[in-house]
Enzyme design. Structure first.
Site, PDB file in Angstrom:
ATOM      1  N   ARG A  32       0.839  -1.192   0.000  1.00 61.46           N
ATOM      2  CA  ARG A  32       0.000   0.000   0.000  1.00 61.46           C
ATOM      3  C   ARG A  32       0.879   1.248   0.000  1.00 61.46           C
ATOM      4  NH1 ARG A  32       1.632   1.848   3.853  1.00 61.46           N
ATOM      5  NH2 ARG A  32       0.530   3.794   3.452  1.00 61.46           N
ATOM      6  N   GLY A  33       0.206   2.404  -0.242  1.00 55.52           N
ATOM      7  CA  GLY A  33       0.952   3.651  -0.417  1.00 55.52           C
ATOM      8  C   GLY A  33       1.061   3.876  -1.916  1.00 55.52           C
ATOM      9  N   ALA A  34       0.670   5.092  -2.346  1.00 55.45           N
ATOM     10  CA  ALA A  34       0.503   5.326  -3.794  1.00 55.45           C
ATOM     11  C   ALA A  34       1.720   4.900  -4.645  1.00 55.45           C
ATOM     12  CB  ALA A  34       0.130   6.784  -4.024  1.00 55.45           C
ATOM     13  N   ARG A  76      -7.228  -0.288  -6.887  1.00 55.19           N
ATOM     14  CA  ARG A  76      -7.369   0.839  -5.947  1.00 55.19           C
ATOM     15  C   ARG A  76      -7.631   2.078  -6.801  1.00 55.19           C
ATOM     16  NH1 ARG A  76      -4.528   0.877  -0.848  1.00 55.19           N
ATOM     17  NH2 ARG A  76      -6.092   2.428  -0.333  1.00 55.19           N
ATOM     18  N   GLN A 185      -2.335   3.349   9.768  1.00 52.33           N
ATOM     19  CA  GLN A 185      -1.003   3.294   9.132  1.00 52.33           C
ATOM     20  C   GLN A 185       0.025   4.108   9.913  1.00 52.33           C
ATOM     21  OE1 GLN A 185      -3.878   3.883   7.530  1.00 52.33           O
ATOM     22  NE2 GLN A 185      -3.872   3.123   5.442  1.00 52.33           N
ATOM     23  N   ASP A 226      -1.904  11.027  -2.691  1.00 50.64           N
ATOM     24  CA  ASP A 226      -2.237   9.888  -3.565  1.00 50.64           C
ATOM     25  C   ASP A 226      -2.605  10.330  -4.970  1.00 50.64           C
ATOM     26  OD1 ASP A 226      -2.912   9.094  -0.626  1.00 50.64           O
ATOM     27  OD2 ASP A 226      -2.522   7.238  -1.725  1.00 50.64           O
ATOM     28  N   ASN A 236      -5.346  12.802  -0.230  1.00 49.35           N
ATOM     29  CA  ASN A 236      -4.466  12.005   0.627  1.00 49.35           C
ATOM     30  C   ASN A 236      -5.343  11.264   1.633  1.00 49.35           C
ATOM     31  OD1 ASN A 236      -1.744  11.218   1.378  1.00 49.35           O
ATOM     32  ND2 ASN A 236      -2.068  12.358   3.276  1.00 49.35           N
ATOM     33  N   LYS A 237      -4.728  10.478   2.451  1.00 47.49           N
ATOM     34  CA  LYS A 237      -5.460   9.654   3.415  1.00 47.49           C
ATOM     35  C   LYS A 237      -6.488  10.468   4.195  1.00 47.49           C
ATOM     36  CE  LYS A 237      -5.199   6.103   3.825  1.00 47.49           C
ATOM     37  NZ  LYS A 237      -6.145   5.248   3.077  1.00 47.49           N
TER      38      LYS A 237
HETATM   39  O1  MRU Z   1      -2.663   2.929   2.943  1.00 49.73           O
HETATM   40  P1  MRU Z   1      -3.195   3.516   1.697  1.00 49.73           P
HETATM   41  O2  MRU Z   1      -2.596   2.934   0.434  1.00 49.73           O
HETATM   42  O3  MRU Z   1      -4.673   3.589   1.625  1.00 49.73           O
HETATM   43  O4  MRU Z   1      -2.788   5.026   1.828  1.00 49.73           O
HETATM   44  C1  MRU Z   1      -2.135   5.763   0.936  1.00 49.73           C
HETATM   45  C2  MRU Z   1      -1.088   6.435   1.653  1.00 49.73           C
HETATM   46  O5  MRU Z   1      -0.067   5.840   1.957  1.00 49.73           O
HETATM   47  C3  MRU Z   1      -1.260   7.782   2.131  1.00 49.73           C
HETATM   48  O6  MRU Z   1      -2.383   8.430   1.758  1.00 49.73           O
HETATM   49  C4  MRU Z   1       0.007   8.569   1.980  1.00 49.73           C
HETATM   50  O7  MRU Z   1      -0.044   9.648   2.802  1.00 49.73           O
HETATM   51  C5  MRU Z   1       0.295   8.986   0.566  1.00 49.73           C
HETATM   52  S1  MRU Z   1       1.128   7.801  -0.362  1.00 49.73           S
HETATM   53  C6  MRU Z   1       2.759   7.929   0.175  1.00 49.73           C
END
Ligand code: MRU
Length: 350
Positions: A32-34, A76, A185, A226, A236-237
């Site tokens: 996970r993580g963009a 995703r 996270q 993201d 973003n999250k």
């Molecule tokens: O755990 P996710 O894939 O749903 O979250 C995405 C992220 O990791 C965050 O939004 C992050 O801040 C940006 S991507 C490095």
């Protein structure tokens, strides 16, 4: 893939040897993580295209390639890095198949491109980190949200990379880490990564940042992204928007750190960014146990959009972009050698 669902308790790997494994791993947030999702998708595309190339003639394989991309893109919906990576693999695969090529060559060339994308990310993250560290004052107190460290961005880090860089440059930063409900996270991954580097860090609940900014010194907020629209609106999250509003109220600078692969040349504003809705069980349950009454209704948007006017700067591999973002983002793309190859996107940017 390091199974991110099991951290910090267990260090386990998930062997994604098939295309379906890769799609599963992205969907289930094993990876996970963009940016990490983008790199995983690049390998997924390469694995599947290579498998099919051993069974099909070039003209038949060409017809199937878009469906490989589509399946990966649908795993995703918000992180645009995924589309960026599959666009790149699709274009390369089409170009390779336009000339006679053996299936072994096709396999090694597509896998090499995926590896190249992986390697580029590490270099990009290092540039973002050293550039962003110029914003960090000695003994800075910083809030971050979610996880934008090595795990999320396939090495070194973006938002967390800046903090790590500042730490190794002996700027002595102290980080407040939002736990980042519902998947936590921040608590599970960011705190684990910071602990390994021995960066001074304090875990907070997502609803504590207002109190912190009103009662203690907070010098800046840095998060990842993201997907960033051409006007600078940044997805973003979930919870990032709240943090940015509170930071604005308290005049605390709010920064985003993200590679150019996180920019979406087609999204004009945040309204054009699709927001992933995940299963409400992530809200009603923690570690498989219900924390609320049976059968309650819960909302679970995985991301929110922070409007550009709340963002003081976007740290990229080509520098720190400042408002007005329409102009600074377009200029950043003018400097990017890779994006120039993505005709559709760059034409729009210009
Ligand atoms: O755990 P996710 O894939 O749903 O979250 C995405 C992220 O990791 C965050 O939004 C992050 O801040 C940006 S991507 C490095």
């Amino acid at each position: 893939l390091l199974d991110q669902r099991k951290l910090p308790g267990q260090l386990e790997y998930f062997d994604a040897t098939s295309f379906d494994d890769l799609c599963f791993a992205i969907k289930e947030m094993i990876v996970r993580g963009a940016p990490s999702i983008g790199v995983a998708a690049a390998f997924g595309f390469a694995i599947e295209a290579a498998r099919l190339s051993h069974m099909l003639k070039a003209e038949n394989l060409l017809k199937l390639l878009p469906s490989i991309k589509e399946k990966l893109d649908n795993t995703r919906p918000t992180a645009v890095n995924l589309h960026w990576a599959t666009d790149r693999l699709l274009a390369a695969a089409v170009a390779l198949l336009s000339e006679p090529i053996t299936s072994d060559d096709f396999r090694s060339r597509t896998l090499s491109l995926a590896q190249e994308i992986f390697d580029e990310h590490i270099q990009t993250n290092c540039k973002i980190s050293s550039t962003g560290a110029t914003l960090v004052k000695q003994n800075a107190s910083i809030i971050t949200h979610c996880n934008a460290g090595p795990l999320a961005v396939c090495g070194w880090g973006t938002a967390l990379g800046i903090i790590r860089f500042a730490h190794f440059a002996v700027l002595n930063p102290h980080v407040y880490v939002d736990e980042t409900r519902p998947r936590n996270q921040g608590a599970k991954l960011t705190m684990w990564e910071l602990a390994q580097d021995k960066v001074a860090a304090t875990l907070i609940c997502d609803n504590m940042s207002g109190y912190l900014m009103s009662s203690r010194k907070v010098d800046m907020v840095i998060t990842g992204a993201d997907r960033i629209a051409t006007n600078g609106d940044s997805a973003n999250k979930i919870g990032t928007y709240n943090l940015a509003v509170v930071a604005k109220y308290h005049s605390v600078p709010f920064y985003i750190a993200a590679p150019l692969s996180t920019f979406d040349a087609v999204a004009k504003t945040g309204g054009d960014i699709p927001i992933e809705e995940r299963d409400s069980i992530e809200v009603t349950h923690i570690e498989g146990k219900s924390i609320t009454a049976q059968g309650v209704c819960a909302l679970n948007p995985a991301f929110d959009v922070t409007p550009a006017q709340l963002i003081d700067g976007i740290v990229t591999e080509v520098g720190i972009l400042r408002p007005p973002y329409l102009a600074s983002i377009a200029a950043a793309f003018g400097q990017s050698t890779f994006v120039r190859q993505q005709n559709e996107n760059i034409q729009y940017m210009k």
